[in-house]
Scaffold this active site. Structure first.
Site, PDB file in Angstrom:
ATOM      1  N   ARG A 112       0.812  -1.243   0.000  1.00 33.86           N
ATOM      2  CA  ARG A 112       0.000   0.000   0.000  1.00 33.86           C
ATOM      3  C   ARG A 112       0.837   1.282   0.000  1.00 33.86           C
ATOM      4  O   ARG A 112       0.329   2.344   0.326  1.00 33.86           O
ATOM      5  CB  ARG A 112      -0.976   0.035   1.179  1.00 33.86           C
ATOM      6  N   GLU A 176      10.837  19.693 -24.186  1.00 37.89           N
ATOM      7  CA  GLU A 176      10.062  19.891 -22.948  1.00 37.89           C
ATOM      8  C   GLU A 176      10.536  21.156 -22.214  1.00 37.89           C
ATOM      9  O   GLU A 176       9.762  21.796 -21.505  1.00 37.89           O
ATOM     10  CB  GLU A 176      10.160  18.662 -22.033  1.00 37.89           C
ATOM     11  N   LYS A 214       7.850  23.922 -13.179  1.00 38.45           N
ATOM     12  CA  LYS A 214       6.990  22.742 -12.990  1.00 38.45           C
ATOM     13  C   LYS A 214       6.543  22.647 -11.532  1.00 38.45           C
ATOM     14  O   LYS A 214       5.387  22.333 -11.241  1.00 38.45           O
ATOM     15  CB  LYS A 214       7.694  21.457 -13.434  1.00 38.45           C
ATOM     16  N   ARG A 228      -2.264  22.469 -14.361  1.00 41.40           N
ATOM     17  CA  ARG A 228      -1.278  21.445 -14.743  1.00 41.40           C
ATOM     18  C   ARG A 228      -1.461  21.015 -16.203  1.00 41.40           C
ATOM     19  O   ARG A 228      -0.512  20.579 -16.846  1.00 41.40           O
ATOM     20  CB  ARG A 228      -1.346  20.246 -13.782  1.00 41.40           C
ATOM     21  N   HIS A 239       0.505  13.670 -29.655  1.00 45.12           N
ATOM     22  CA  HIS A 239      -0.022  12.316 -29.449  1.00 45.12           C
ATOM     23  C   HIS A 239      -0.631  11.755 -30.729  1.00 45.12           C
ATOM     24  O   HIS A 239      -0.494  10.562 -31.022  1.00 45.12           O
ATOM     25  CB  HIS A 239      -1.071  12.319 -28.323  1.00 45.12           C
ATOM     26  N   HIS A 252       9.225  10.755 -28.269  1.00 41.94           N
ATOM     27  CA  HIS A 252       8.142  11.595 -27.759  1.00 41.94           C
ATOM     28  C   HIS A 252       8.422  13.101 -27.908  1.00 41.94           C
ATOM     29  O   HIS A 252       7.589  13.861 -28.414  1.00 41.94           O
ATOM     30  CB  HIS A 252       7.892  11.225 -26.290  1.00 41.94           C
TER      31      HIS A 252
END
Ligand code: NAD
Ligand code: GLY
Length: 346
Positions: A112, A176, A214, A228, A239, A252
């Site tokens: 968990r 990016e 960021k 965001r 994409h 990418h």
């Protein structure tokens, strides 16, 4: 350099992103490094030499986006159980965004939830993927559709790792970086236009500013209910390009670079950006060996693919567009005809 992250939630999450030579790391707990077959021979010994832990072992998985799936997560989990990690144990991601996303997701699942640390080794992971706690895997329905928001305990960014990075992967990270500048910070864009990334201090400065921006965004909106989504600038188009080219033609960041140009063309059409600003962004991308054009063979088919994106909520398309250089706007009111006009002219 240290970029503090401070999230206010039901619980408070704080961690540092350290941009510097990898320090000595001491953990009074069991540690498992998760890496892949490409990165391990290059950088595993360096990382191991810096770690002092109760017990240390390594899980090495196959390299590639095609292994970013639940089967690999199960494989990693099994190895953690074999080594009897407990709830105080720690995972360390050594690799690019694929390793980081999978290590974080595994950490969120093991008993968990146990802690994890990011040691990103690609530029893309250093400026984007390692920060902000998006973790997960792909499935046949799409990319990153299974996962969790799960923040690391720390991020250690050492640009020495980038010395072995193939140049296309380095350029992917640059896409990016410029994304953050165009969306949020004109002065940073001006700095990037002049930047020589072969200079360590310049590269560190660029990484630091991207991470700071960021961090600001994630601090405001960890779960992407608002701002965001601005980090997806260029991605809605990118994409579709990745999908059309079956993830084989572009890495990418290259698809994102073309996507940035498409978003800019739409912004120019809508009067949100000057043509000269679009030209400046293009010059920057070309200078860093990123593609800026793409031949759309069938505009209708390209348009239809926008609706595959998980961000097309209620079949409403949302575009993140520049408001000149340094500003942004989310638009969900772009007509099909305007969009197709821009795509046809691209
Ligand atoms: P990647 O992890 O596949 O790494 C690219 C290639 O470089 C791989 O072959 C890798 O083994 C190799 N590599 C890594 N470090 C190296 C080094 N120092 N020297 C030589 N080779 C090295 O790809 P990426 O671009 O780092 O990350 C892309 C992934 O990140 C995608 O899965 C994407 O969904 C995810 N991502 C996540 C976030 C987020 O916020 N969590 C953000 C952006 C992207
Ligand atoms: N890379 C997009 C995000 O972290 O939200």
């Amino acid at each position: 350099m240290i970029v503090p992250i401070h999230l206010e939630n039901t619980t408070t999450v704080k961690y540092d992103v350290v941009i510097d030579a990898l320090p000595k790391l001491t953990f009074n707990r069991k540690v498992a490094i998760i890496t892949n077959t490409t990165v391990a021979p290059l950088h595993l010994e360096t990382l191991k030499s810096k770690i002092d832990a109760d017990e240390l072992f390594v899980v090495t998985i196959e390299d590639g986006e095609s292994f970013k799936n639940l089967a690999t997560i199960e494989q990693i989990l099994n190895e953690l159980f074999e080594h009897k990690l407990d709830r105080k144990s720690l995972l360390i991601a050594l690799g690019g965004g694929v390793i980081g996303d999978m290590t974080g997701f595994t950490a969120s699942l093991y008993q968990r939830g146990i802690g994890f640390v990011q040691v990103p080794t690609t530029l893309l992971a250093q400026v984007d993927a390692s920060v902000g706690g998006k973790t997960g895997v792909n499935n046949p329905y799409g990319k990153n559709l299974i996962g969790a928001f799960y923040q690391p305990e720390a991020v250690y960014i050492d640009t020495e790792f980038l010395k072995t990075l193939p140049s296309r992967e380095f350029a992917a990270g640059i896409a990016e970086i410029v994304k953050m500048a165009v969306m949020f910070d004109k002065a940073y864009f001006d700095f990037l236009m002049e930047a020589d990334f072969s200079q360590k201090e310049v590269l560190e400065k660029a990484i630091e500013r991207s991470v700071e921006l960021k961090a600001e965004v994630v601090n405001l909106d960890e779960k992407e209910s608002g701002i965001r989504a601005v980090l997806n600038y260029g991605h809605t188009f990118g994409h579709v390009i990745e999908n059309e080219t079956k993830y084989t033609q572009y890495v990418h960041g290259e698809a994102v670079a073309i996507g940035i140009m498409m978003a800019n063309a739409l912004a120019v059409e809508l009067g949100m950006m000057h043509q000269e600003e679009m030209d400046l962004v293009e010059q920057f991308l070309i200078k860093h060996n990123l593609p800026t054009t793409y031949e759309i063979k069938d505009v209708d088919a390209f348009y239809d693919k926008f609706f595959l994106d998980k961000k097309a909520a209620n079949n409403k398309l949302k575009f993140i567009l520049p408001q000149n250089i340094g500003g942004h706007e989310m638009r969900d009111d772009i007509s099909e005809s305007t969009l197709k006009k821009v795509l046809k002219a691209f």
